[in-house]
Design a protein around this motif. Sequence first.
Motif, PDB file in Angstrom:
ATOM      1  N   HIS A 269       0.843  -1.190   0.000  1.00  0.00           N
ATOM      2  CA  HIS A 269       0.000   0.000   0.000  1.00  0.00           C
ATOM      3  C   HIS A 269       0.878   1.239   0.000  1.00  0.00           C
ATOM      4  CE1 HIS A 269      -2.560   3.152   2.100  1.00  0.00           C
ATOM      5  NE2 HIS A 269      -3.232   2.877   0.999  1.00  0.00           N
ATOM      6  N   LEU A 270       0.692   2.091  -1.006  1.00  0.00           N
ATOM      7  CA  LEU A 270       1.443   3.344  -1.107  1.00  0.00           C
ATOM      8  C   LEU A 270       0.566   4.451  -0.546  1.00  0.00           C
ATOM      9  CD1 LEU A 270       2.955   2.851  -4.677  1.00  0.00           C
ATOM     10  CD2 LEU A 270       3.895   2.180  -2.451  1.00  0.00           C
ATOM     11  N   LYS A 271       0.810   4.801   0.714  1.00  0.00           N
ATOM     12  CA  LYS A 271      -0.052   5.727   1.434  1.00  0.00           C
ATOM     13  C   LYS A 271      -0.102   7.100   0.796  1.00  0.00           C
ATOM     14  CE  LYS A 271      -0.817   7.699   6.040  1.00  0.00           C
ATOM     15  NZ  LYS A 271      -0.326   7.763   7.447  1.00  0.00           N
ATOM     16  N   GLU A 272       1.052   7.580   0.289  1.00  0.00           N
ATOM     17  CA  GLU A 272       1.103   8.936  -0.269  1.00  0.00           C
ATOM     18  C   GLU A 272       0.112   9.116  -1.422  1.00  0.00           C
ATOM     19  OE1 GLU A 272       3.630   6.890  -0.018  1.00  0.00           O
ATOM     20  OE2 GLU A 272       4.746   7.685   1.705  1.00  0.00           O
ATOM     21  N   ASP A 273      -0.043   8.084  -2.245  1.00  0.00           N
ATOM     22  CA  ASP A 273      -0.933   8.165  -3.400  1.00  0.00           C
ATOM     23  C   ASP A 273      -2.215   7.371  -3.203  1.00  0.00           C
ATOM     24  OD1 ASP A 273       0.954   9.694  -4.917  1.00  0.00           O
ATOM     25  OD2 ASP A 273       2.092   7.850  -5.240  1.00  0.00           O
ATOM     26  N   ASN A 274      -2.364   6.724  -2.045  1.00  0.00           N
ATOM     27  CA  ASN A 274      -3.534   5.910  -1.742  1.00  0.00           C
ATOM     28  C   ASN A 274      -3.809   4.883  -2.840  1.00  0.00           C
ATOM     29  OD1 ASN A 274      -5.694   5.002  -0.211  1.00  0.00           O
ATOM     30  ND2 ASN A 274      -7.135   6.421  -1.189  1.00  0.00           N
ATOM     31  N   LEU A 275      -2.789   4.121  -3.203  1.00  0.00           N
ATOM     32  CA  LEU A 275      -2.944   3.072  -4.199  1.00  0.00           C
ATOM     33  C   LEU A 275      -2.159   1.843  -3.775  1.00  0.00           C
ATOM     34  CD1 LEU A 275      -0.074   3.082  -5.955  1.00  0.00           C
ATOM     35  CD2 LEU A 275      -1.120   5.091  -6.970  1.00  0.00           C
ATOM     36  N   TYR A 276      -2.369   0.754  -4.514  1.00  0.00           N
ATOM     37  CA  TYR A 276      -1.765  -0.519  -4.158  1.00  0.00           C
ATOM     38  C   TYR A 276      -0.863  -1.019  -5.280  1.00  0.00           C
ATOM     39  CZ  TYR A 276      -5.043  -0.720  -0.275  1.00  0.00           C
ATOM     40  OH  TYR A 276      -5.743  -0.432   0.871  1.00  0.00           O
ATOM     41  N   ARG A 277       0.305  -1.499  -4.895  1.00  0.00           N
ATOM     42  CA  ARG A 277       1.204  -2.157  -5.827  1.00  0.00           C
ATOM     43  C   ARG A 277       0.755  -3.614  -5.952  1.00  0.00           C
ATOM     44  NH1 ARG A 277       4.263   0.955  -8.656  1.00  0.00           N
ATOM     45  NH2 ARG A 277       5.341   1.818  -6.846  1.00  0.00           N
ATOM     46  N   VAL A 278       0.611  -4.084  -7.186  1.00  0.00           N
ATOM     47  CA  VAL A 278       0.106  -5.440  -7.399  1.00  0.00           C
ATOM     48  C   VAL A 278       1.056  -6.248  -8.264  1.00  0.00           C
ATOM     49  CG1 VAL A 278      -2.292  -4.681  -7.176  1.00  0.00           C
ATOM     50  CG2 VAL A 278      -1.240  -4.779  -9.440  1.00  0.00           C
ATOM     51  N   VAL A 279       0.993  -7.547  -8.106  1.00  0.00           N
ATOM     52  CA  VAL A 279       1.716  -8.493  -8.956  1.00  0.00           C
ATOM     53  C   VAL A 279       0.728  -9.570  -9.372  1.00  0.00           C
ATOM     54  CG1 VAL A 279       3.949  -8.066  -7.863  1.00  0.00           C
ATOM     55  CG2 VAL A 279       2.461  -9.884  -6.987  1.00  0.00           C
ATOM     56  N   SER A 280       1.062 -10.303 -10.413  1.00  0.00           N
ATOM     57  CA  SER A 280       0.179 -11.361 -10.855  1.00  0.00           C
ATOM     58  C   SER A 280       0.091 -12.462  -9.811  1.00  0.00           C
ATOM     59  CB  SER A 280       0.671 -11.935 -12.182  1.00  0.00           C
ATOM     60  OG  SER A 280       1.884 -12.641 -11.985  1.00  0.00           O
ATOM     61  N   GLU A 281      -1.001 -13.180  -9.836  1.00  0.00           N
ATOM     62  CA  GLU A 281      -1.194 -14.259  -8.876  1.00  0.00           C
ATOM     63  C   GLU A 281      -0.113 -15.323  -9.032  1.00  0.00           C
ATOM     64  OE1 GLU A 281      -5.306 -16.020  -7.115  1.00  0.00           O
ATOM     65  OE2 GLU A 281      -4.919 -16.426  -9.240  1.00  0.00           O
ATOM     66  N   GLU A 282       0.286 -15.572 -10.286  1.00  0.00           N
ATOM     67  CA  GLU A 282       1.330 -16.569 -10.554  1.00  0.00           C
ATOM     68  C   GLU A 282       2.671 -16.132  -9.981  1.00  0.00           C
ATOM     69  OE1 GLU A 282      -0.652 -15.261 -12.775  1.00  0.00           O
ATOM     70  OE2 GLU A 282      -1.981 -16.919 -13.335  1.00  0.00           O
ATOM     71  N   GLU A 283       3.004 -14.853 -10.180  1.00  0.00           N
ATOM     72  CA  GLU A 283       4.275 -14.340  -9.665  1.00  0.00           C
ATOM     73  C   GLU A 283       4.299 -14.372  -8.147  1.00  0.00           C
ATOM     74  OE1 GLU A 283       7.051 -10.281  -9.942  1.00  0.00           O
ATOM     75  OE2 GLU A 283       5.193 -10.450 -11.097  1.00  0.00           O
ATOM     76  N   PHE A 284       3.167 -14.049  -7.532  1.00  0.00           N
ATOM     77  CA  PHE A 284       3.102 -14.036  -6.075  1.00  0.00           C
ATOM     78  C   PHE A 284       3.262 -15.452  -5.503  1.00  0.00           C
ATOM     79  CE2 PHE A 284       0.689 -14.266  -2.071  1.00  0.00           C
ATOM     80  CZ  PHE A 284       1.301 -13.262  -1.353  1.00  0.00           C
TER      81      PHE A 284
END
Length: 232
Positions: free
Chosen positions: A212-227
């Motif tokens: 969670h990037l609080k400054e921009d109120n957004l989320y960094r995501v990766v693919s389910e496979e990569e995770f």
Amino acid sequence: MFAILLSEGMNPFYQNIASFPTVFFTFFLAITVLYWLVAVLGFVDIDILDFDIPDADGSMDVNPDNGLSTPDVLAGFMLRYGLAGVPVTIIVSLIALFGWLACYYIVHFLFGIIPDGLMRYLAGIPVLLVSLYLAVHITAVLIKPLRPLFQKAQQQTVKHILGQTAIVRTSKVDKDFGEVVMEDGGAGLILKARAAGDAVYTKGNRVVLLEHLKEDNLYRVVSEEEFSGPQQ
């Protein structure tokens, strides 16, 4: 109850709420009531109108020469008047309610001495502005003690959803653009998302909320496979 509402004695009430300037707040109050009815049924989320507003103790330069977008300018004015720290839908609802009450009673007690016609419309403009001013300041006072509650709830939500799977809802999610939706048992949480590196995910792809990037109120995501990592 309905007999009382439809009685002739209520006619001045209906005339008041349906005429300028009270009708301005009547319209927005009706919209907010409809919204909350739909929200109770789970069809929309409470933060459907939310956009990025700095913390209540932050600051923002709203000088139009700085090239700020309309949401930036609006966020700056909301911050200036203390309208921050709670969902925008609650702020709008309270402004509509208190604006309607203030406007209704000002018109009820003062407009009887103003002649019908153009004079009432001219008098309605300052009444509208005064009612809006009062509503904004009353709302700012009322939401002040609510801010810590919503901040704590947001922190708990962030902790809860990190590591959860979401689905891309926009045409794509890359390093500069995108939104995802995460099922929460209701209408779903719509979150702003950004891909890590040069990855691009298309609509319907499953991704995992990684950071969670609080400054921009957004989320960094990766693919389910990569995770999940390589399968053994």
